[in-house]
Design a protein around this motif. Structure first.
Motif, PDB file in Angstrom:
ATOM      1  N   VAL A  31       0.837  -1.200   0.000  1.00 14.49           N
ATOM      2  CA  VAL A  31       0.000   0.000   0.000  1.00 14.49           C
ATOM      3  C   VAL A  31       0.868   1.245   0.000  1.00 14.49           C
ATOM      4  O   VAL A  31       0.562   2.228  -0.691  1.00 14.49           O
ATOM      5  N   LEU A  32       1.958   1.231   0.756  1.00 10.16           N
ATOM      6  CA  LEU A  32       2.873   2.365   0.780  1.00 10.16           C
ATOM      7  C   LEU A  32       3.426   2.648  -0.611  1.00 10.16           C
ATOM      8  O   LEU A  32       3.459   3.806  -1.054  1.00 10.16           O
ATOM      9  N   VAL A  34       2.120   1.725  -3.525  1.00 12.23           N
ATOM     10  CA  VAL A  34       1.077   2.092  -4.488  1.00 12.23           C
ATOM     11  C   VAL A  34       0.529   3.494  -4.220  1.00 12.23           C
ATOM     12  O   VAL A  34       0.372   4.287  -5.151  1.00 12.23           O
ATOM     13  N   LYS A  35       0.261   3.816  -2.963  1.00 13.84           N
ATOM     14  CA  LYS A  35      -0.352   5.117  -2.654  1.00 13.84           C
ATOM     15  C   LYS A  35       0.660   6.250  -2.602  1.00 13.84           C
ATOM     16  O   LYS A  35       0.340   7.390  -2.939  1.00 13.84           O
ATOM     17  N   TYR A  36       1.863   5.971  -2.130  1.00 18.38           N
ATOM     18  CA  TYR A  36       2.879   7.016  -1.951  1.00 18.38           C
ATOM     19  C   TYR A  36       4.199   6.579  -2.578  1.00 18.38           C
ATOM     20  O   TYR A  36       5.182   6.324  -1.877  1.00 18.38           O
TER      21      TYR A  36
END
Length: 67
Positions: A31-32, A34-36
């Motif tokens: 998630v880290l 992909v999002k940031y």
């Protein structure tokens, strides 16, 4: 003496809780990224830079011992 003499180290093998924790860590990293992606890249660059500095320091240390 016990096989695992250091109590702070985890036992070998993997229980269900260990697998769940590592799965959550993997999902958090995904998630880290992909999002940031920019923040993840800065973190990775810093981590690899630190690792490179440690390796260079060890090489310099052993070269000085060899003289």
């Amino acid at each position: 003496m016990a096989k695992n003499s250091l109590p702070m180290l985890p036992k070998t093998g993997g229980g269900a809780l260990s697998k769940v924790v590592w799965s959550l860590v993997g999902v958090a990293l995904f998630v880290l990224v992909v999002k940031y992606p920019n923040d993840a890249a800065v973190f990775a660059k810093g981590a690899f830079g630190l690792l490179g500095g440690v390796v260079e320091g060890l090489v310099a240390f052993f070269r000085q011992i060899g003289r």
